[in-house]
Design an enzyme around this catalytic site. Structure first.
Site, PDB file in Angstrom:
ATOM      1  N   TYR A  41      80.452 -53.509  27.339  1.00 41.89           N
ATOM      2  CA  TYR A  41      80.765 -54.682  28.153  1.00 41.89           C
ATOM      3  C   TYR A  41      81.526 -54.211  29.391  1.00 41.89           C
ATOM      4  CZ  TYR A  41      81.297 -59.662  28.962  1.00 41.89           C
ATOM      5  OH  TYR A  41      81.217 -60.916  29.499  1.00 41.89           O
ATOM      6  N   LYS A  96      58.861 -67.069  11.310  1.00 44.58           N
ATOM      7  CA  LYS A  96      57.972 -66.343  12.216  1.00 44.58           C
ATOM      8  C   LYS A  96      58.685 -65.137  12.810  1.00 44.58           C
ATOM      9  CE  LYS A  96      53.840 -66.871  14.237  1.00 44.58           C
ATOM     10  NZ  LYS A  96      52.616 -67.361  13.579  1.00 44.58           N
TER      11      LYS A  96
END
Length: 754
Positions: A41, A96
């Site tokens: 970060y 899925k």
């Protein structure tokens, strides 16, 4: 293959445990120190941000974009359930996403959009599209799905794929290629009748026409009959594109003389009389779910020459979309494709068809309980064929490169295929191998603790999954009550419930046990109490007398206590060479640790025996053994009396002339890290060790539990080896699924030497 049964309660529990939902997100970079945080970060992240702003194509290098697909739905056509809304569709979309990961190592995020307005849907997807390498649209009702997909294809420069349309079409095309091959027909000559003019049906016919089927030879039907030129009722632009000049007005009329029937409609839409009227060697793809337009039995009753496929797994030739979409996206993502075009879909279909014509690996045959060979009952590969990952994506990628949609073509296709072979987590294939062998074995599994709801759920799953017969030790009323409380009341009729009160073998068991224990301080009364009242002893006696094939126990009592009870019936102790081997599965690696159950403080001879038992287990699960005797020292330094036995154990194996790799003593990092091994060029391991033999049981137990709790490793075991009978002891913190896994291992006779 029998249809797998489940209850509403089981389905809900599957989605609830161990955490709500079906997947987590885990980091792929270290995040342990302040430096890691600074790189991941601020401020370090600014560097790739600036690079991507300068050249957006670098997002494929510095972010997960190149392996990330969005599964997006508004829930307006969920399975066969209709409009459930955005949130109602989420379980399907999560499912899925994990199929993408499981079958092709594609990362995926499910996104549910709360709108039925196509323009709003399109705008939302367009605005978020820079995040993803591809978009998989799902469960959107027609005709909106056509508008949404076409518009997004025009607006976006990444693949947009509506699986309900094109996934079905690709697998249907693959099956038809082989069906026509078997029937000696060509696609440009056959008469095709399609019933169901929705998204999937229209996509199927469009792809088949792209592959050579003639427009005039294809008749599409919907609920109002044949779609013919001049019809106005119930028409739209997508149906009109497939209208033909014909006198036929009903499905029955259209089926006369048809070579191919493709159904994406409703149960019972096709009659036996319709099948009778078809041409020789008819091809029938009855893909309505959950029940086909006509069953294979009904079709074959009137036409033995028919080739039949359905959407169901309990019939041959399942048209299953999971054969297509994971591998289509894998190939498209790996060339940074701008689209998935028709050529890529056709390449996928041809690759699937070619795979079905090849010899089938043994592990696939085992999984399905029969030998599969190309023919009328095997025209489409099975979803668990391990070759799919390295055969289908290269074909898709080549087609994408040849048609100009690849941003980054693959230069070395051979290296790409090798990379695909190693991409999948090997633990999945090992667990699948366990299941395949268990189904073939059909073991009568003794579940010793029938008073525990977890054990009962595992027993039901064992039997309903087709592994064999579940024998539950318990009281009939108690078992029934607990099954009903778990929502499995109907299962009480399926399980065989056994106890001392209802068995005719109790006296035989007591005589056997008395003969073993009479010189160990046990009188007849003691033996009666053990055989008649202790479920662990009773279950072991069942196994000893062949009244079951394998045993799983330990969910309700500490393993040491259970092992002591089993020792009343079998010689499951250190003196007789029994060993506990635990498998750790983590980050695609499998490591066995021993002894985790039996031997408290083994000496060098014992350690060598532990290594041999663990090597036997490794070979049973498909690993070539590489044993490391681990300690806090490496090859004699630092010198310690406690490390001496680990130093001597390899010499014992040398003297025994074993046929597997071993080395020691060494620290764990040397055992598992090839770079560390390079500092010792004389060491004999050809790669990282996959078996760690530790100095004592307590160190083995600590190691396993640390990996389980701190690293989230999957633990299988301890697997009891060297007893001669298949007995597995679960832990007291086991879930129902953990107990089922132990039962599956027990059914495979792992650790028995057979």
């Amino acid at each position: 293959m029998t249809r797998i049964k489940y209850t509403r309660e089981e389905a809900l529990a599957f989605h609830l445990e161990p955490r709500p939902g079906k997947f987590d997100i885990t980091p792929s970079v270290p995040m342990m120190t302040q430096r890691d945080l600074s790189l991941a970060y601020s401020p370090g992240v600014a560097v790739p941000c600036e690079e991507i702003a300068r050249d957006p194509a670098l997002a494929y290098d510095y972010t997960n974009k190149g392996n990330l697909v969005a599964v997006i739905s508004n829930g307006t056509a969920v399975l066969g359930l209709g409009n459930l809304g955005a949130l109602g569709a989420k379980p399907v979309m999560e499912g899925k996403s994990i199929l993408f990961k499981r079958f092709a190592d594609v990362n995926s995020i499910d996104i549910e959009l709360d709108t039925e307005d196509p323009d709003d849907f399109i705008k939302a997807v367009r605005l978020m599209s820079p995040t993803f390498g591809g978009i998989n649209l799902e469960d959107i009702k027609a005709p909106e799905c056509f508008i949404i997909e076409q518009t997004l294809k025009e607006q976006l420069d990444i693949p947009v794929f509506h699986d309900d349309q094109h996934g079905t079409a690709v697998i249907c095309a693959a099956g038809l290629i082989n069906a026509l091959h078997l029937s000696g027909k060509k696609i440009e000559d056959v008469k095709i009748v399609l019933n169901g003019a929705g998204a999937a049906g229209i996509a199927c016919l469009e792809l088949l026409k792209f592959m050579g089927a003639r427009h005039q030879n294809c008749i599409m039907c919907d609920t109002k009959g044949v779609i013919y030129q001049g019809r106005t009722e119930g028409m739209n632009q997508w149906k009109s594109a497939h209208a033909v000049m014909t006198e036929a007005r009903s499905l029955e009329d259209a089926m006369v003389g048809a070579d191919v029937f493709i159904g994406v409609s409703v149960k019972g839409a096709v009659t036996q009389d319709m099948v009778k009227s078809m041409a020789d060697n008819p091809v029938i793809f009855a893909m309505a779910n959950p029940d086909p337009e006509i069953t294979p039995e009904e079709a074959h009753e009137v036409r033995v020459d028919a080739i039949v496929a359905t959407g169901r797994s309990d019939y041959p030739n399942q048209v299953n979309n999971v054969l297509g979409f994971p591998y289509l996206f894998r190939g498209a993502l790996d060339i940074h494709a701008r689209a998935i075009n028709d050529e890529m879909k056709i390449a996928c279909a041809h690759a699937l068809a070619a795979l079905a014509r090849e010899d089938v690996p043994d592990e696939v045959a085992l999984a399905y309980g029969k030998t599969l060979t190309f023919g009328r009952d095997y025209i489409i590969p099975t979803p668990f064929d391990p070759r799919l990952i390295h055969r289908i994506p290269p074909a898709v990628a080549k087609a994408g490169m040849n048609t100009g949609v690849a941003r980054r073509p693959i230069i070395d296709m051979d290296a790409y295929e090798i990379g695909l072979r190693g991409r999948m987590d090997p633990t999945a294939s090992i667990l699948r191998g366990f299941h395949a062998r268990a189904r073939q074995a059909q073991a009568r599994m003794i579940f010793a603790e029938g008073d525990d709801p977890r054990v009962l759920r595992a027993a039901v799953m064992y039997q309903r999954s087709g592994f064999g017969k579940a024998l539950v030790v318990g009281r009939q009323d108690d078992v029934k009550q607990k099954l009903e409380a778990a929502g499995l009341g109907d299962a009480v009729r399926e399980l065989e419930i056994v106890n001392a009160a209802n068995t005719k073998h109790l006296e035989t068991y007591k005589d056997y046990l008395y003969a073993r224990l009479q010189r160990k301080g046990h009188d007849r009364q003691d033996v009666h109490r053990l055989a008649a009242r202790d479920r662990h002893v009773f279950a072991a006696l069942m196994l000893a007398h062949g009244h079951g094939d394998a045993l799983v126990t330990g969910a309700t009592r500490k393993s040491a206590h259970v092992l002591n009870l089993i020792n009343h019936v079998f010689d499951a102790d250190a003196e007789h060479g029994a060993v506990g081997v635990t498998a750790l599965l983590h980050n695609g690696r499998i490591v066995l640790i021993a002894d985790t159950l039996v031997q408290e403080w083994p000496e060098s001879e014992d350690l060598a025996t532990i290594a041999e038992r663990a090597a036997d287990v490794a070979r049973h699960i498909g690993l070539e053994p590489r044993v490391a005797f681990v300690s806090f020292s490496t090859f004699g330094y630092p010198v310690s009396e406690r490390a001496e036995k680990m130093h001597r154990a390899p010499k014992v194996l040398e003297d025994r002339g074993v046929d597997f790799e071993f080395e020691g003593e060494m620290t764990v990092d040397v055992a598992l890290n090839t770079r560390a091994q390079a500092n010792y060029p004389f060491q004999r391991l050809s790669g990282p060790a996959n078996i760690l033999v530790v100095p004592a049981r307590h160190s083995a137990s600590i190691s396993v539990k640390l990996m389980q709790e701190m690293a989230g490793a999957t633990v299988i075991g301890p697997i009891l080896s060297g007893v001669g009978q298949s007995i597995q002891i679960a832990s007291t913190v086991s879930t129902a699924n953990d107990i089922l896994n132990m039962a599956v291992i027990s059914a495979c006779n792992i650790g028995t030497g057979s």
